[in-house]
Design a protein around this motif. Structure first.
Motif, mmCIF file in Angstrom:
data_model
loop_
_atom_site.group_PDB
_atom_site.id
_atom_site.type_symbol
_atom_site.label_atom_id
_atom_site.label_comp_id
_atom_site.label_asym_id
_atom_site.label_seq_id
_atom_site.Cartn_x
_atom_site.Cartn_y
_atom_site.Cartn_z
ATOM 1 N N LEU A 65 36.393 87.200 -64.802
ATOM 2 C CA LEU A 65 35.395 86.125 -64.836
ATOM 3 C C LEU A 65 35.513 85.218 -63.613
ATOM 4 O O LEU A 65 34.505 84.761 -63.072
ATOM 5 N N LYS A 68 33.998 87.126 -60.812
ATOM 6 C CA LYS A 68 32.542 87.176 -60.968
ATOM 7 C C LYS A 68 31.908 85.870 -60.506
ATOM 8 O O LYS A 68 30.840 85.884 -59.893
ATOM 9 N N CYS A 84 24.429 82.917 -65.871
ATOM 10 C CA CYS A 84 25.007 84.262 -65.981
ATOM 11 C C CYS A 84 26.509 84.177 -66.249
ATOM 12 O O CYS A 84 27.030 84.855 -67.134
ATOM 13 N N TRP A 85 27.206 83.337 -65.475
ATOM 14 C CA TRP A 85 28.645 83.204 -65.659
ATOM 15 C C TRP A 85 28.962 82.626 -67.035
ATOM 16 O O TRP A 85 29.871 83.095 -67.722
ATOM 17 N N ARG A 87 27.213 82.859 -69.766
ATOM 18 C CA ARG A 87 26.969 83.890 -70.781
ATOM 19 C C ARG A 87 28.117 84.903 -70.813
ATOM 20 O O ARG A 87 28.600 85.293 -71.876
ATOM 21 N N ASP A 88 28.566 85.351 -69.633
ATOM 22 C CA ASP A 88 29.665 86.316 -69.569
ATOM 23 C C ASP A 88 30.964 85.719 -70.104
ATOM 24 O O ASP A 88 31.752 86.406 -70.764
ATOM 25 N N CYS A 89 31.193 84.455 -69.818
ATOM 26 C CA CYS A 89 32.401 83.789 -70.287
ATOM 27 C C CYS A 89 32.415 83.689 -71.818
ATOM 28 O O CYS A 89 33.426 83.980 -72.464
ATOM 29 N N CYS A 92 33.016 87.140 -73.279
ATOM 30 C CA CYS A 92 34.425 87.535 -73.181
ATOM 31 C C CYS A 92 35.243 86.884 -74.289
ATOM 32 O O CYS A 92 36.026 87.541 -74.964
#
Length: 196
Positions: A65, A68, A84-85, A87-89, A92
């Motif tokens: 992350l 990214k 985006c970050w 959402r990815d965080c 995870c």
């Protein structure tokens, strides 16, 4: 580390990741070893404690992350990069049931093996937030610590079976609360931005 030892370690981490995703961070180490086709002593040789196993598993994701975020800084608009970050965080943290409490504890515990990775991840998110604030697309009355707390909150929702169906919608609500539409006034009347 020898190639075969690394393969064995990576296999154990993959199996542990699946088991934790299914059963949460309190899954039995004996069950993880059984699923991996090894005896418990083999698992413990690589990861002497439950915390060591969880640290290795989560640290990899947290480091990804952080990387990214660096990539998004140069490849996406400030608004898109932040969302985006974020959402990815959240994804995870939600992937490994119960990880949210570990994240929150690690950020405060400088002795935790996860502390450095959590701190780096929080700093990466703070950079994306600052970039969005500087571009005038994110509210200026929050900082990286607030963003990290929002990640933990959104991930916690995903851990709750009765609330999980609402998690995506609530993510959108929170993201839109962080972002400001073009031309809108600063929600805090131009107060200086808080930094993490």
């Amino acid at each position: 580390m020898r190639a075969d030892a690394k393969r064995n370690r990576d296999h154990l981490l993959a199996v542990a990741g699946t088991a934790i995703a299914e059963h949460g961070v309190d899954v039995s180490l004996r069950d993880i070893a059984r699923r991996a086709g090894v005896v418990l002593a083999t698992l413990l040789r690589h990861f002497p404690t439950r915390e060591a196993l969880l640290d290795a598993l989560l640290r990899t994701s947290f480091d990804e992350l952080t990387a990214k975020a660096t990539e998004l800084e140069t490849s996406s608009s400030p608004e898109d990069a932040l969302v985006c970050w974020l959402r990815d965080c959240v994804a995870c943290a939600t992937e490994y049931r119960g990880a949210t409490s570990l994240m929150a504890a690690a950020i405060e515990d400088t002795e935790s093996a996860l502390h450095a990775s959590c701190s780096a991840m929080r700093a990466a998110g703070a950079r994306l937030l600052t970039r969005a604030q500087d571009a005038g697309v994110a509210r200026t009355d929050i900082d990286g610590t607030d963003l990290f707390a929002l990640v933990a909150t959104l991930a916690w929702l995903g851990d709750q079976p009765s609330l999980a169906p609402r998690a995506d919608r609530l993510f959108d609500v929170v993201a839109s609360a962080i972002l400001m539409s073009a031309g809108s006034d600063d929600p805090e009347g131009g107060r200086p931005r808080a930094r993490s």
